[in-house]
Enzyme design. Structure first.
Site, PDB file in Angstrom:
ATOM      1  CE1 TYR A 109       7.282  -1.788   5.625  1.00  0.00           C
ATOM      2  CE2 TYR A 109       6.207  -0.148   6.677  1.00  0.00           C
ATOM      3  CZ  TYR A 109       6.135  -0.971   5.603  1.00  0.00           C
ATOM      4  OH  TYR A 109       5.271  -1.146   4.902  1.00  0.00           O
ATOM      5  CE1 TYR A 148       2.473   2.409   7.679  1.00  0.00           C
ATOM      6  CE2 TYR A 148       3.011   0.013   7.618  1.00  0.00           C
ATOM      7  CZ  TYR A 148       3.015   1.204   6.961  1.00  0.00           C
ATOM      8  OH  TYR A 148       3.100   1.244   5.578  1.00  0.00           O
ATOM      9  NE  ARG A 158      -1.505   2.235   4.179  1.00  0.00           N
ATOM     10  CZ  ARG A 158      -1.023   1.539   3.192  1.00  0.00           C
ATOM     11  NH1 ARG A 158       0.495   1.423   2.936  1.00  0.00           N
ATOM     12  NH2 ARG A 158      -1.760   0.739   2.381  1.00  0.00           N
ATOM     13  CG  HIS A 161       0.311  -2.827   3.605  1.00  0.00           C
ATOM     14  ND1 HIS A 161       0.089  -1.932   4.860  1.00  0.00           N
ATOM     15  CD2 HIS A 161       1.749  -2.300   3.246  1.00  0.00           C
ATOM     16  CE1 HIS A 161       1.023  -1.231   5.111  1.00  0.00           C
ATOM     17  NE2 HIS A 161       2.091  -0.954   3.916  1.00  0.00           N
ATOM     18  CG  HIS A 163       5.185  -2.231   0.444  1.00  0.00           C
ATOM     19  ND1 HIS A 163       4.586  -1.204   0.171  1.00  0.00           N
ATOM     20  CD2 HIS A 163       4.863  -2.125   1.804  1.00  0.00           C
ATOM     21  CE1 HIS A 163       3.816  -0.280   0.961  1.00  0.00           C
ATOM     22  NE2 HIS A 163       4.307  -0.964   2.100  1.00  0.00           N
TER      23      HIS A 163
HETATM   24 FE   LIG Z   1       4.009  -0.279   3.819  1.00  0.00          FE
END
Ligand SMILES: [Fe+2]
Length: 242
Positions: A109, A148, A158, A161, A163
């Site tokens: 991110y 990640y 994870r 995906h 959000h």
């Molecule tokens: Fe996430």
């Protein structure tokens, strides 16, 4: 409450049956944010029932194309994501604002608290916004996010995906959710996906949309989103499980 037909200002609490419980032992963040006491229903006021609403003025150029927000192209697999925002009766919801945030193609991110040892992409911020059209359709272009690891946990990853946050027509239809990708081998191990009731997990997994795929350019995924809606009538309670 009397037995009269529900007014337009009632929301059906049964609609929450598709949602995760507020507290889940395996979803660690819920330990801190789940209510400690039983919920107390408060009759909503007109403010909660009629807003907020958003128009095109909230959008910036390229909000609907996360691959064109910087000087050069980001690294990764370009994808198209689209679908419809629907109410509980399957009607398209126009003018709904979707807010999007995601990791880059390497699973990182663009956020100061993300310490994952993967590269940042100077050409990808991972944030976007889009409004649904008159029939509830939306569409945006992005990069397929990478998987990640969850910091502080032993080998927990994870799945890819995206959000998504939607307000819907009022605060009572607010939905914050995630879109997953079909066939991802990490799906069975994702504690967040598995917090949702088994019958509703598939609703968070997009499907490959070959018809929307653009030849020699990008694969497309379809992801329809159902928001809580106002009761259509008392009979709905008897047909919900049908
Ligand atoms: Fe996430």
């Amino acid at each position: 409450m009397n037995d009269a037909a529900p007014t337009l200002f009632e929301y059906d609490r049964e609609g929450l049956a598709a949602h995760p419980a507020a507290y889940s032992e395996n979803y660690l963040f819920t330990h801190k944010r789940a209510p400690l006491r039983p919920l107390h229903a408060v009759k909503p006021s007109l403010t909660e029932l009629t807003g907020p609403s958003f128009g095109p003025e909230v959008l910036n150029e390229c909000d609907d194309d996360l691959t064109r927000q910087h000087e050069d192209d980001p690294i990764g697999e370009r994808i198209i994501v689209g679908g419809r925002v629907l109410d509980e009766d399957g009607r398209g919801m126009p003018g709904m604002l979707l807010e999007i945030w995601q990791a880059n193609g390497a699973g990182r991110y663009a956020h100061e608290v993300d310490r994952h040892d993967a590269p940042l992409d100077p050409n990808f911020t991972g944030r976007g916004r889009v409004l649904t059209d008159a029939t509830g359709h939306y569409r945006f272009v992005t990069i397929k996010p990478g998987a990640y690891p969850v910091g502080g946990l032993d080998n927990v990853w994870r799945p890819s995906h995206i959000h998504l946050s939607l307000f819907g027509p009022s605060f009572l239809s607010r939905l914050v959710t995630q879109m997953y990708f079909p066939g991802d081998p990490l799906l069975p191990f994702d504690t967040i996906l598995n917090t949702a009731p088994p019958h509703s997990r598939h609703m968070m997994i997009a499907s490959l949309d070959r018809a929307a795929t653009r030849s020699e350019w990008a694969l497309a995924y379809r992801f329809d989103i159902v928001l809580r809606g106002r009761r259509a009538g008392a009979h709905r309670e008897h047909t919900r499980d049908g």
